[in-house]
Enzyme design. Structure first.
Site, PDB file in Angstrom:
ATOM      1  N   VAL A  67      65.910  59.310  68.693  1.00 44.52           N
ATOM      2  CA  VAL A  67      64.809  58.097  68.361  1.00 44.52           C
ATOM      3  C   VAL A  67      64.360  58.514  66.413  1.00 44.52           C
ATOM      4  O   VAL A  67      63.941  59.350  66.208  1.00 44.52           O
ATOM      5  CB  VAL A  67      63.991  58.098  69.267  1.00 44.52           C
ATOM      6  CG1 VAL A  67      62.520  57.156  68.160  1.00 44.52           C
ATOM      7  CG2 VAL A  67      64.326  58.051  70.761  1.00 44.52           C
ATOM      8  N   ALA A 112      61.494  61.165  63.193  1.00 42.68           N
ATOM      9  CA  ALA A 112      62.284  61.279  64.281  1.00 42.68           C
ATOM     10  C   ALA A 112      62.118  62.210  65.644  1.00 42.68           C
ATOM     11  O   ALA A 112      61.711  63.881  65.506  1.00 42.68           O
ATOM     12  CB  ALA A 112      63.794  61.738  63.950  1.00 42.68           C
ATOM     13  N   LYS A 113      63.002  62.322  66.292  1.00 42.74           N
ATOM     14  CA  LYS A 113      63.192  63.210  67.495  1.00 42.74           C
ATOM     15  C   LYS A 113      64.441  63.298  68.285  1.00 42.74           C
ATOM     16  O   LYS A 113      64.927  62.007  68.065  1.00 42.74           O
ATOM     17  CB  LYS A 113      62.151  63.367  68.411  1.00 42.74           C
ATOM     18  CG  LYS A 113      62.117  64.831  69.520  1.00 42.74           C
ATOM     19  CD  LYS A 113      61.124  65.571  68.237  1.00 42.74           C
ATOM     20  CE  LYS A 113      60.417  66.725  68.638  1.00 42.74           C
ATOM     21  NZ  LYS A 113      59.811  67.885  68.138  1.00 42.74           N
ATOM     22  N   GLY A 114      64.969  64.644  69.395  1.00 48.75           N
ATOM     23  CA  GLY A 114      66.045  64.307  70.014  1.00 48.75           C
ATOM     24  C   GLY A 114      65.966  64.830  70.975  1.00 48.75           C
ATOM     25  O   GLY A 114      65.118  65.561  70.812  1.00 48.75           O
ATOM     26  N   ASP A 153      63.817  72.964  68.651  1.00 44.11           N
ATOM     27  CA  ASP A 153      62.747  72.275  69.051  1.00 44.11           C
ATOM     28  C   ASP A 153      62.965  73.048  70.889  1.00 44.11           C
ATOM     29  O   ASP A 153      63.680  73.787  70.934  1.00 44.11           O
ATOM     30  CB  ASP A 153      62.539  70.888  69.378  1.00 44.11           C
ATOM     31  CG  ASP A 153      61.022  70.549  69.984  1.00 44.11           C
ATOM     32  OD1 ASP A 153      61.339  69.779  71.192  1.00 44.11           O
ATOM     33  OD2 ASP A 153      60.600  70.098  69.019  1.00 44.11           O
TER      34      ASP A 153
END
Length: 423
Positions: A67, A112-114, A153
């Site tokens: 995202v 953003a992040k995944g 992360d």
């Protein structure tokens, strides 16, 4: 100027908390409904299926997400999480918080992040490599050093980033170190990156202690989580003179009122894989760690651990959020009413993205800095952020979280309004 009505929010969970925090900032700033909606929704998101051939030959299909919440201030930036709890809504919330974090610390990125819904402890190294490479290949069109730069992360590490960099580079036909950060130093990673989030947590914790008139040598702390962030936070707090009396991990928690030997504990964890069984402490219920009578509490694990069930029982006078979203909005209000100083996640744990930015800069220039240069620049950025948030909170009569969010949202909105709406 008309005040926005809140966009629909999730009833509960990190996304609901993130959207409610944005709503509150919009009310303070007075932005209109259109700008509110733009800031509330991700600019781009991708859901992918990840087929995996297990080592035994069977086929499994996993779900993955990326995202990109906003890139008005620069390319998107955010970690990749491997966890059984990963969902699209969780990734949306984390991406939004990354937008505010980058803006607050004046890092020229959007958020953003995944994530992949997977328990990495249940898979071999070869299987994790295949998962990472297939996920990278699926999201390849939307990542890149000028588009979106992933980082480690929960559940991912330097090796994960090396696999991502190699997969991306193989697809474009040349080596691109700046496509990810948090890489091994041997592949263009930055000195100081593995410990950056923990160091940032401790810089803000020490600043908060000083603000409250407390001296590190006469204070105590408890750290929830003993992973990449928690272990480093405990170590650096102890090095600063703070008595770290309790820590926990996914298996349990330990306590010693006289203070834990963090160096010996790290050796124990490296050997046994858990804080449990450490000879220099007694085991306690992990939930009890959060309500110990300490000066500083550092929740450094996952979201939502401080909530309405335990907020009234928190006895720490300062909470420094090492994790993303560890305090629910309802609990935040309780802590504020009780006079607990909460240093919010988008400030406290921003050290990782700051040094990721340093790594990206070094990779683009092919010129690397010393560890001392990295750590001094990190400290400068963190303390600048602390002073900015504290000044805004004092001037506007806000909590630190409200002040941090208002500052960040205003910077993102200013960038968007200056650029204009295209076409």
């Amino acid at each position: 100027m008309a005040i926005a009505t809140a966009p629909a929010v999730a009833e509960a969970g990190p996304l609901g908390d993130a959207l409610q925090q944005l709503d509150a900032a919009i009310d303070v700033l007075g932005y209109d409904q259109g700008l509110h909606r733009l800031l509330a929704r991700p600019r781009r998101e991708m859901s992918v299926s990840i087929p995996l051939r297990r080592d035994d030959g069977s086929i499994e299909v996993l779900s993955g997400y990326r995202v990109q919440h906003n890139f008005s201030r620069g390319p998107a930036k955010g970690g990749l999480r491997f966890s059984p709890q990963v969902s699209l809504d969780e990734v949306r919330a984390l991406a939004m918080w990354m937008t505010w974090k980058c803006a607050l610390l004046d890092v020229p990125y959007g958020g953003a992040k995944g994530g992949i819904t997977i328990d990495p402890t249940m898979y071999s190294t070869a299987e994790l490599s295949r998962v990472t490479r297939r996920y990278t290949n699926e999201i390849l069109p939307i990542i890149g050093p000028e588009k979106d730069i992933p980082a480690p992360d929960i559940g991912t590490d330097e090796q994960t980033m090396a696999w991502m960099m190699d997969t991306y580079s193989a697809n474009v036909g040349y080596t691109v170190p700046a496509v990810v950060t948090g890489k091994p130093v041997s592949l263009g990673g930055s000195l100081g990156r593995p410990s950056a989030t923990s160091r940032g947590v401790v810089h803000t914790a020490l600043a908060a202690l000083a603000y409250r008139g407390l001296v590190p040598a006469r204070t105590s702390a408890a750290v929830q989580g003993f992973g990449k962030v928690g272990a480093g936070s405990a170590r650096f707090l102890a090095e600063a003179g703070v008595r770290v009396v309790a820590v926990s991990d996914r298996y349990g928690a330990i306590h010693n009122a006289a203070g834990l030997d963090i160096t010996a504990l790290e050796l124990h964890v490296a050997t046994c894989g858990t804080v449990c069984g450490f000879g220099g402490a007694a085991e306690i219920d992990p939930d009890d760690l959060l309500t110990l009578d300490v000066d500083v509490l550092v929740p450094a694990a996952v979201e939502g651990v401080i909530n309405l069930r335990n907020a009234h029982d928190i006895r720490a006078s300062i909470v420094v959020e090492g994790a993303n979203g560890p305090t629910t909005n309802d609990a935040d209000a309780v802590l504020d009413d009780r006079g607990v100083l909460v240093v919010p996640d988008i400030l406290a744990n921003a050290g990782g993205v700051i040094v990721s930015y340093f790594e990206w800069v070094q990779g683009n220039q092919a010129y690397w800095w010393t560890a001392d240069q990295v750590e001094k620049r990190l400290e400068t950025r963190m303390l600048q952020g602390w002073r900015s948030v504290l000044e805004t909170a004092t001037r506007r009569g806000l909590t630190l979280r409200q002040a941090a969010t208002v500052t960040a949202v205003s910077r993102v909105a200013d960038a968007h309004l200056t650029r204009g709406l295209y076409p």
